[in-house]
Scaffold this motif. Structure first.
Motif, mmCIF file in Angstrom:
data_model
loop_
_atom_site.group_PDB
_atom_site.id
_atom_site.type_symbol
_atom_site.label_atom_id
_atom_site.label_comp_id
_atom_site.label_asym_id
_atom_site.label_seq_id
_atom_site.Cartn_x
_atom_site.Cartn_y
_atom_site.Cartn_z
ATOM 1 N N ILE A 78 0.837 -0.924 0.123
ATOM 2 C CA ILE A 78 -0.410 0.335 0.089
ATOM 3 C C ILE A 78 0.690 0.962 -0.202
ATOM 4 N N ARG A 79 0.857 1.954 -0.870
ATOM 5 C CA ARG A 79 1.203 3.106 -0.762
ATOM 6 C C ARG A 79 0.906 4.741 0.000
ATOM 7 N N ARG A 80 -0.885 3.923 -0.196
ATOM 8 C CA ARG A 80 -1.702 5.621 0.726
ATOM 9 C C ARG A 80 -3.052 4.937 0.159
ATOM 10 N N PHE A 81 -4.085 5.893 0.938
ATOM 11 C CA PHE A 81 -5.370 5.119 0.608
ATOM 12 C C PHE A 81 -5.816 7.775 0.232
ATOM 13 N N VAL A 82 -6.039 7.678 -0.877
ATOM 14 C CA VAL A 82 -7.087 8.670 -0.795
ATOM 15 C C VAL A 82 -8.487 9.037 -0.325
ATOM 16 N N ALA A 83 -8.710 10.074 -0.208
ATOM 17 C CA ALA A 83 -9.597 10.142 0.589
ATOM 18 C C ALA A 83 -10.357 11.971 -0.116
ATOM 19 N N ARG A 84 -11.561 12.060 -0.876
ATOM 20 C CA ARG A 84 -12.001 13.110 -1.354
ATOM 21 C C ARG A 84 -13.601 13.134 -1.176
ATOM 22 N N PRO A 85 -13.617 14.073 -0.345
ATOM 23 C CA PRO A 85 -15.346 13.992 -0.258
ATOM 24 C C PRO A 85 -15.695 15.011 -1.294
ATOM 25 N N VAL A 86 -17.463 14.721 -1.604
ATOM 26 C CA VAL A 86 -17.496 15.001 -2.378
ATOM 27 C C VAL A 86 -19.287 15.712 -2.466
ATOM 28 N N ILE A 87 -20.371 16.132 -2.440
ATOM 29 C CA ILE A 87 -21.423 16.586 -2.760
ATOM 30 C C ILE A 87 -22.574 16.537 -4.417
ATOM 31 N N VAL A 88 -23.007 15.228 -4.627
ATOM 32 C CA VAL A 88 -23.384 15.146 -6.200
ATOM 33 C C VAL A 88 -24.931 15.269 -5.616
ATOM 34 N N PRO A 89 -25.310 15.298 -6.929
ATOM 35 C CA PRO A 89 -27.157 15.922 -7.182
ATOM 36 C C PRO A 89 -27.757 14.348 -7.169
ATOM 37 N N MET A 90 -28.672 14.246 -6.810
ATOM 38 C CA MET A 90 -29.571 12.812 -6.682
ATOM 39 C C MET A 90 -30.668 13.112 -7.840
ATOM 40 N N GLU A 126 -3.914 3.781 -3.538
ATOM 41 C CA GLU A 126 -2.746 3.152 -4.331
ATOM 42 C C GLU A 126 -1.650 2.214 -3.723
ATOM 43 N N THR A 127 -1.482 1.563 -4.858
ATOM 44 C CA THR A 127 -0.287 0.145 -4.885
ATOM 45 C C THR A 127 1.005 0.945 -5.358
ATOM 46 N N ASP A 128 1.863 -0.341 -4.735
ATOM 47 C CA ASP A 128 3.074 0.069 -5.195
ATOM 48 C C ASP A 128 3.230 -0.247 -6.797
ATOM 49 N N GLN A 129 2.504 -1.662 -7.277
ATOM 50 C CA GLN A 129 2.701 -1.968 -8.703
ATOM 51 C C GLN A 129 2.458 -0.949 -9.526
ATOM 52 N N GLY A 130 0.657 -0.212 -9.025
ATOM 53 C CA GLY A 130 0.397 0.846 -9.701
ATOM 54 C C GLY A 130 -1.227 0.952 -10.206
ATOM 55 N N ALA A 131 -1.624 -0.873 -9.774
ATOM 56 C CA ALA A 131 -3.123 -0.943 -9.073
ATOM 57 C C ALA A 131 -3.759 -0.074 -8.658
ATOM 58 N N VAL A 132 -5.071 1.066 -8.681
ATOM 59 C CA VAL A 132 -5.410 1.606 -7.540
ATOM 60 C C VAL A 132 -6.863 1.145 -7.317
ATOM 61 N N GLY A 133 -7.435 0.710 -5.777
ATOM 62 C CA GLY A 133 -8.884 0.104 -5.683
ATOM 63 C C GLY A 133 -9.283 1.942 -5.745
ATOM 64 N N SER A 141 -5.044 5.808 6.492
ATOM 65 C CA SER A 141 -4.145 5.890 5.611
ATOM 66 C C SER A 141 -2.295 5.586 6.121
ATOM 67 N N GLU A 142 -2.098 6.273 7.199
ATOM 68 C CA GLU A 142 -0.799 7.239 7.671
ATOM 69 C C GLU A 142 -0.185 5.483 8.143
ATOM 70 N N LEU A 143 -1.378 5.010 9.097
ATOM 71 C CA LEU A 143 -1.026 3.985 9.459
ATOM 72 C C LEU A 143 -0.939 2.753 8.520
ATOM 73 N N LEU A 144 -1.641 2.217 7.758
ATOM 74 C CA LEU A 144 -1.460 1.341 6.298
ATOM 75 C C LEU A 144 0.005 1.898 5.242
ATOM 76 N N ALA A 145 -0.013 3.381 5.379
ATOM 77 C CA ALA A 145 1.257 3.184 4.481
ATOM 78 C C ALA A 145 2.539 2.232 4.134
ATOM 79 N N GLY A 146 2.728 0.838 3.488
ATOM 80 C CA GLY A 146 3.702 0.715 3.564
ATOM 81 C C GLY A 146 3.750 -0.785 3.954
#
Length: 363
Positions: A7-19, A41-48, A71-76
């Protein structure tokens, strides 16, 4: 030998979308969907990818912060969902493994499983030992609290999107109004259409029994969450009194909660929510409990991931379909002839429309 993925990191982005269809329930109206989009994000390029539904915009900031802390706890660390769960559970036990913590950890888990599936070139269902296949789905994005005429019109629209089943929100002040709406929709759509109803925890036990008996002859597939979600003894009383099956479970905050409900004989069906039950990992545990109890298991929201999970659920029942994340997705879950068709593409079916994400991003 399979290469280790980290694991490189988990990136979180907040959005508010119309229903597309604002939803009025017994607890209030929802017109926009506040979501936290998560990328693993992973060190092999795959992104979930995964997303969380924070219910209220005020929860976006703390939920995003909690994902970032995890994410900070899981990096690496190695990309191993069960080990991720063990580490986060141990770290946050004193805080409590429910509420925003549970949502954040479930989002981490879903994104991790998606990254693993993409890295292996497999759809999530195949990674879990099954295969993508058609799953029964009902359209749940509408039929809120509204007059009978409007409900009939909206029911036709929902079914025209490829469905043969829909859910009606109930819990009006007058029980006779609920009954009138259910009867009007049933008369309009015919007996071959499957209808469920959902009270969204609006009633007392006594009132739930009274109203449930009024609905017992209306051909409903289930009555959902009439009372406070964690009153399992109350639910047992209701289930015993009614002929219509009782559905609960979207508020189970772990497989342990579900185990308690099953032991209390609190319901006829269960419908865990993947963001509350513990993500994919928690879902698998809950599915084993439902299998052991011989009880049908449906999903709550999160149609993309949930469709794959039903493919590996022994007692799979119904997929609840909503399109609340569609505004930021570049792919859509296919619906045909009353079934959801999860894709054979790698992952869980979630792919972001980055231009839309930028448009709806909350700074």
């Amino acid at each position: 030998m399979t290469e280790t993925i980290r694991i490189r990191r988990f990136v979180a982005r907040p959005v508010i979308v119309p229903m597309n269809l604002p939803l009025q329930t017994s607890t209030g109206a929802v017109a926009r969907a506040p979501l936290v989009l998560i990328d693993c994000e992973t060190d092999q390029g795959a992104v979930g990818h995964a997303y969380l539904f924070s219910i209220t915009p005020s929860a976006l900031k703390p939920l995003t912060a909690m994902v970032t802390e995890m994410s900070e706890l899981l990096a690496g660390d190695e990309l191993l969902p069960f080990e991720i769960e063990r580490k986060l559970t141990q770290r946050f036990t004193l805080l409590g493994l429910a509420g925003l913590q549970r949502l954040a950890q479930s989002g981490i888990d879903m994104a991790a499983w998606d990254a693993l599936a993409r890295s292996r070139g497999l759809p999530l269902a195949r990674l879990l030992g099954g295969a993508p296949k058609p799953v029964k789905a009902y359209n749940s994005k509408g039929l809120g609290i509204m007059p009978a005429g409007a409900a009939v019109e909206e029911a036709h629209k929902l079914l025209a999107e490829g469905f043969q089943a829909a859910k009606i929100r109930v819990g009006r002040p007058d029980a006779r109004e609920d009954l009138a709406v259910v009867r009007a929709v049933r008369k309009a759509v015919g007996d071959r259409v499957t209808l469920m109803c959902d009270y969204n925890q609006a009633l007392t036990v006594t009132e739930a029994i009274r109203r449930g008996e009024m609905l017992d002859d209306e051909g409903l597939t289930w009555i959902e969450e009439p009372i406070r979600h964690d009153d399992y003894q109350g639910y047992a009383r209701i289930a015993d009194a009614l002929r219509t099956p009782l559905q609960i479970g979207e508020n189970f905050d772990s497989a342990f909660s579900m185990q308690t409900a099953l032991a209390a004989e609190a319901c006829d069906y269960v419908m865990p929510d993947v963001q509350r039950i513990g993500g994919v990992t928690g879902w698998l545990r809950a599915a084993s409990l439902a299998h052991a109890a011989g009880i049908e298991m449906s999903t709550h929201l999160f149609s993309e991931v949930s469709a794959h999970l039903l493919c590996v659920t022994p007692t799979a029942h119904w997929l609840e379909y909503v399109d609340w994340a569609d505004a930021v997705l570049s792919t859509r879950l296919t619906i045909k002839d009353g079934f959801a068709l999860p894709s054979e593409e790698p992952g869980n079916g979630i792919v972001w429309d980055e231009a839309a994400v930028t448009k709806y991003l909350v700074e």
